[in-house]
Design a protein around this motif. Structure first.
Motif, PDB file in Angstrom:
ATOM      1  N   ALA A 169       0.831  -1.206   0.000  1.00 12.60           N
ATOM      2  CA  ALA A 169       0.000   0.000   0.000  1.00 12.60           C
ATOM      3  C   ALA A 169       0.865   1.255   0.000  1.00 12.60           C
ATOM      4  CB  ALA A 169      -0.938  -0.007   1.205  1.00 12.60           C
ATOM      5  N   LYS A 170       1.972   1.223   0.758  1.00  5.04           N
ATOM      6  CA  LYS A 170       2.858   2.387   0.781  1.00  5.04           C
ATOM      7  C   LYS A 170       3.513   2.604  -0.580  1.00  5.04           C
ATOM      8  CE  LYS A 170       5.465   3.527   4.223  1.00  5.04           C
ATOM      9  NZ  LYS A 170       4.853   4.789   4.678  1.00  5.04           N
ATOM     10  N   PHE A 171       3.834   1.513  -1.266  1.00  7.24           N
ATOM     11  CA  PHE A 171       4.427   1.663  -2.595  1.00  7.24           C
ATOM     12  C   PHE A 171       3.434   2.308  -3.560  1.00  7.24           C
ATOM     13  CE2 PHE A 171       5.299   0.213  -6.905  1.00  7.24           C
ATOM     14  CZ  PHE A 171       6.619   0.616  -7.052  1.00  7.24           C
ATOM     15  N   ILE A 172       2.197   1.838  -3.555  1.00  7.32           N
ATOM     16  CA  ILE A 172       1.181   2.441  -4.426  1.00  7.32           C
ATOM     17  C   ILE A 172       0.976   3.906  -4.071  1.00  7.32           C
ATOM     18  CG2 ILE A 172      -1.248   2.348  -5.107  1.00  7.32           C
ATOM     19  CD1 ILE A 172      -1.133  -0.694  -4.593  1.00  7.32           C
ATOM     20  N   GLN A 173       0.956   4.204  -2.782  1.00  5.71           N
ATOM     21  CA  GLN A 173       0.806   5.594  -2.353  1.00  5.71           C
ATOM     22  C   GLN A 173       1.952   6.453  -2.866  1.00  5.71           C
ATOM     23  OE1 GLN A 173      -1.674   7.302   0.409  1.00  5.71           O
ATOM     24  NE2 GLN A 173      -1.060   8.369  -1.443  1.00  5.71           N
ATOM     25  N   SER A 174       3.172   5.884  -2.891  1.00  2.54           N
ATOM     26  CA  SER A 174       4.326   6.667  -3.340  1.00  2.54           C
ATOM     27  C   SER A 174       4.232   7.041  -4.814  1.00  2.54           C
ATOM     28  CB  SER A 174       5.617   5.880  -3.090  1.00  2.54           C
ATOM     29  OG  SER A 174       5.751   4.785  -3.989  1.00  2.54           O
ATOM     30  N   LEU A 175       3.512   6.237  -5.606  1.00  4.52           N
ATOM     31  CA  LEU A 175       3.353   6.537  -7.025  1.00  4.52           C
ATOM     32  C   LEU A 175       2.329   7.632  -7.274  1.00  4.52           C
ATOM     33  CD1 LEU A 175       3.323   2.896  -8.486  1.00  4.52           C
ATOM     34  CD2 LEU A 175       5.271   4.454  -8.288  1.00  4.52           C
ATOM     35  N   PHE A 176       1.420   7.797  -6.324  1.00  9.87           N
ATOM     36  CA  PHE A 176       0.348   8.796  -6.457  1.00  9.87           C
ATOM     37  C   PHE A 176       0.226   9.556  -5.138  1.00  9.87           C
ATOM     38  CE2 PHE A 176      -0.563   5.215  -9.218  1.00  9.87           C
ATOM     39  CZ  PHE A 176      -0.869   5.818 -10.428  1.00  9.87           C
ATOM     40  N   PRO A 177       1.221  10.359  -4.800  1.00  4.42           N
ATOM     41  CA  PRO A 177       1.248  10.994  -3.478  1.00  4.42           C
ATOM     42  C   PRO A 177       0.083  11.949  -3.221  1.00  4.42           C
ATOM     43  CG  PRO A 177       2.940  11.913  -4.911  1.00  4.42           C
ATOM     44  CD  PRO A 177       2.396  10.712  -5.612  1.00  4.42           C
ATOM     45  N   GLY A 178      -0.581  12.413  -4.254  1.00  3.15           N
ATOM     46  CA  GLY A 178      -1.695  13.335  -4.058  1.00  3.15           C
ATOM     47  C   GLY A 178      -3.017  12.662  -3.795  1.00  3.15           C
ATOM     48  N   VAL A 179      -3.050  11.354  -3.873  1.00  2.00           N
ATOM     49  CA  VAL A 179      -4.302  10.610  -3.697  1.00  2.00           C
ATOM     50  C   VAL A 179      -4.346  10.025  -2.286  1.00  2.00           C
ATOM     51  CG1 VAL A 179      -5.686   8.665  -4.510  1.00  2.00           C
ATOM     52  CG2 VAL A 179      -4.386  10.055  -6.149  1.00  2.00           C
TER      53      VAL A 179
ATOM     54  N   TYR B 113       7.783 -10.148  -0.754  1.00  2.00           N
ATOM     55  CA  TYR B 113       6.414 -10.287  -1.246  1.00  2.00           C
ATOM     56  C   TYR B 113       5.913  -8.969  -1.833  1.00  2.00           C
ATOM     57  CZ  TYR B 113       5.183 -14.952   0.610  1.00  2.00           C
ATOM     58  OH  TYR B 113       5.061 -16.305   0.837  1.00  2.00           O
ATOM     59  N   ALA B 114       6.130  -7.882  -1.082  1.00  2.00           N
ATOM     60  CA  ALA B 114       5.669  -6.573  -1.557  1.00  2.00           C
ATOM     61  C   ALA B 114       6.422  -6.141  -2.805  1.00  2.00           C
ATOM     62  CB  ALA B 114       5.839  -5.529  -0.450  1.00  2.00           C
ATOM     63  N   GLY B 115       7.693  -6.556  -2.915  1.00  2.00           N
ATOM     64  CA  GLY B 115       8.464  -6.208  -4.106  1.00  2.00           C
ATOM     65  C   GLY B 115       7.860  -6.815  -5.363  1.00  2.00           C
ATOM     66  N   ALA B 116       7.328  -8.033  -5.241  1.00  2.00           N
ATOM     67  CA  ALA B 116       6.667  -8.654  -6.392  1.00  2.00           C
ATOM     68  C   ALA B 116       5.439  -7.861  -6.800  1.00  2.00           C
ATOM     69  CB  ALA B 116       6.282 -10.093  -6.054  1.00  2.00           C
ATOM     70  N   ILE B 117       4.680  -7.384  -5.805  1.00  2.00           N
ATOM     71  CA  ILE B 117       3.512  -6.547  -6.121  1.00  2.00           C
ATOM     72  C   ILE B 117       3.957  -5.243  -6.759  1.00  2.00           C
ATOM     73  CG2 ILE B 117       1.559  -5.290  -5.129  1.00  2.00           C
ATOM     74  CD1 ILE B 117       1.340  -7.476  -3.020  1.00  2.00           C
ATOM     75  N   ALA B 118       5.037  -4.656  -6.246  1.00  2.00           N
ATOM     76  CA  ALA B 118       5.521  -3.387  -6.779  1.00  2.00           C
ATOM     77  C   ALA B 118       5.928  -3.521  -8.248  1.00  2.00           C
ATOM     78  CB  ALA B 118       6.699  -2.887  -5.942  1.00  2.00           C
TER      79      ALA B 118
END
Length: 473
Positions: free
Chosen positions: A108-118, A264-269
């Motif tokens: 979730a933190k990785f996805i957030q980092s891609l869209f910091p305004g959301v 595990y999270a790296g695979a999702i990233a």
């Protein structure tokens, strides 16, 4: 080392649980912690990536064309991420999903980092020790009613019950065909060699047939760890206090430490970086089911809405109760009774009914009456039964097990019946299970010191489960 990873600090919650476990279980603390953690209660339902201080995971350069399949992707989710200010991500799974350090928060933190305004709101619908059958029952109550934009589904180490998984997929799109779904596959010790040989574990292959049938993206979370293990850079099961020259994935072979969670999270990233390229919206179609006995009609119901209760039951609020507070996210109330013979009953039409309840030192056994007759049951597995019509069976459903040693845990049981309309009556049995025998020689300290806690027949009922429809009377 060939790959670099950012290892997160162990949080205060982990430390407090571990301390409790050491005080309770002595020299077997590490092993007992993993049992206790995997059988614990609910974490807060909502979580927010920015609330966690850990650094954003940085995916390594690992590359394998079989690690993930894009298929129809996650176009609705990423289109909303690029045009909206708020999205909701649901995480549905078992204990690996429930934990804060085993992939969910990192991804979730990785996805957030891609869209910091959301603004991202996460839903933690991880229930330890349970599979897609309970997942299909609790899906609406714990995920869908919060209107998620994306749902990650993780159950590969909890039985990988394909009929339950198809039921989950079909329920999601019947609720809202614009919700995107991603299946994620965790693995256990010993399965990595199957990936290294170029194959897929058989139980995961069955789930991926569903992903292919419904054109859902899927990610094999353990593939990078498998290749690191082959290169002797990772130990799947070990003690990080002893082994210092390798990545220790877990201490029990199942539940990742934070280093394993990062993998595990790296695979999702890596998958997200590819999936976010497609933002053309779609309305997901629901094709003909692949498995005719899927759990599309599974439900989880509030007891007081569908059942009648005899004298002896009381409605209690788990919030603020020292033993039961951890379950308040699952159960807004519990129905509690202790006197043998106390019962509840309901009508339904379908093929299965069950309960989602809480185990602990004082719980006992339940007797099942169906259509006016007390039935014997054939136990198919630890949680699954069917009415025994042609062979002798067990008389009671035992709600006490070896994890109930001065500890409380969420648990479930299912009873399969012939299709049709049925009146079900569930009563507290007078016979107390042989709790000393269930514990074995290594867990007798508490029951020997406090027999009064165990010499009881309590039932803590949280939800009623069915496959079918409730019949109102």
């Amino acid at each position: 080392m060939r790959y670099s990873y950012r290892i997160l600090k162990i949080g205060a919650a982990f430390c407090s649980i571990l301390l409790f476990t050491r005080l309770s279980y002595g020299q077997n603390a590490a092993q007992q912690y993993l049992i206790a953690a995997s059988q614990a209660g609910a974490r807060p339902l909502y979580f927010y990536p920015e609330a966690f201080e850990s650094q954003v995971i940085q995916p390594s350069g690992f590359s394998n064309p079989n690690e993930f399949k894009v298929r129809d992707g996650l176009p609705n989710f990423f289109r909303k991420m690029k045009s909206d200010k708020h999205v909701t991500i649901g995480y549905l799974g078992g204990s690996i999903t429930r934990a804060d350090n085993q992939y969910r928060v990192q991804s979730a933190k990785f996805i957030q980092s891609l869209f910091p305004g959301v603004k991202i709101t996460g839903i933690n619908a991880g229930v330890s020790g349970t599979g897609t059958d309970l997942g299909a029952c609790r899906l609406y109550d714990q995920v869908l009613k919060y209107n998620p934009d994306l749902i990650f589904v993780e159950f590969a180490v909890n039985g990988a019950f394909a009929e339950g998984m198809e039921g989950i997929i079909r329920q999601i799109w019947k609720f809202n065909p614009k919700i995107d779904i991603c299946l994620i596959y965790t693995i256990t010790d010993g399965l990595g060699k199957i990936y290294v040989e170029g194959n897929v574990p058989q139980h995961i292959a069955k789930l991926d047939q569903l992903a292919e049938h419904y054109a859902i993206p899927s990610i094999h979370l353990g593939m990078e760890a498998a290749f690191l293990e082959k290169q002797e850079e990772l130990l799947w099961k070990g003690d990080p206090d002893i082994v210092k020259d390798k990545i220790i994935f877990s201490t029990d072979g199942v539940h990742p430490l934070e280093a394993g969670g990062n993998l595990y999270a790296g695979a999702i990233a890596r998958s997200i970086l590819q999936l976010k390229k497609n933002i053309k919206p779609v309305v997901h179609r629901i094709p003909k089911s692949l498995l005719p006995d899927n759990w599309e009609n599974a439900k989880m119901m509030d007891p007081l809405q569908i059942a009648s209760f005899s004298a002896g039951w009381e409605k209690i609020n788990p919030s603020g109760n020292t033993d039961l507070n951890q379950f308040s996210e699952w159960f807004p109330y519990l129905m509690k009774a202790e006197k043998p013979g106390a019962s509840f009953s309901f009508w339904f039409e379908g093929t299965l009914f069950g309960i989602f309840d809480i185990g602990g030192p004082e719980v006992g056994q339940l007797e099942i009456e169906m259509d006016g007759t007390i039935v014997n049951l054939k136990q198919l597995s630890a949680e699954n039964y069917k009415v025994a019509t042609d062979t002798p069976g067990v008389k009671f459903i035992n709600r006490f097990n070896r994890f109930c040693n001065n500890r409380y845990r969420g648990q479930c049981a299912y009873i399969k019946v012939n299709p049709g309309k049925h009146l079900v009556k569930i009563s507290i049995a007078e016979v107390i299970p042989d709790k000393t025998r269930i514990f074995g020689e290594n867990q007798l300290t508490d029951i020997t010191s406090h027999p009064e806690k165990y010499n009881r027949t309590v039932e803590f009922l949280g939800k009623i489960l069915i496959r079918g429809e409730i019949i109102e009377q």
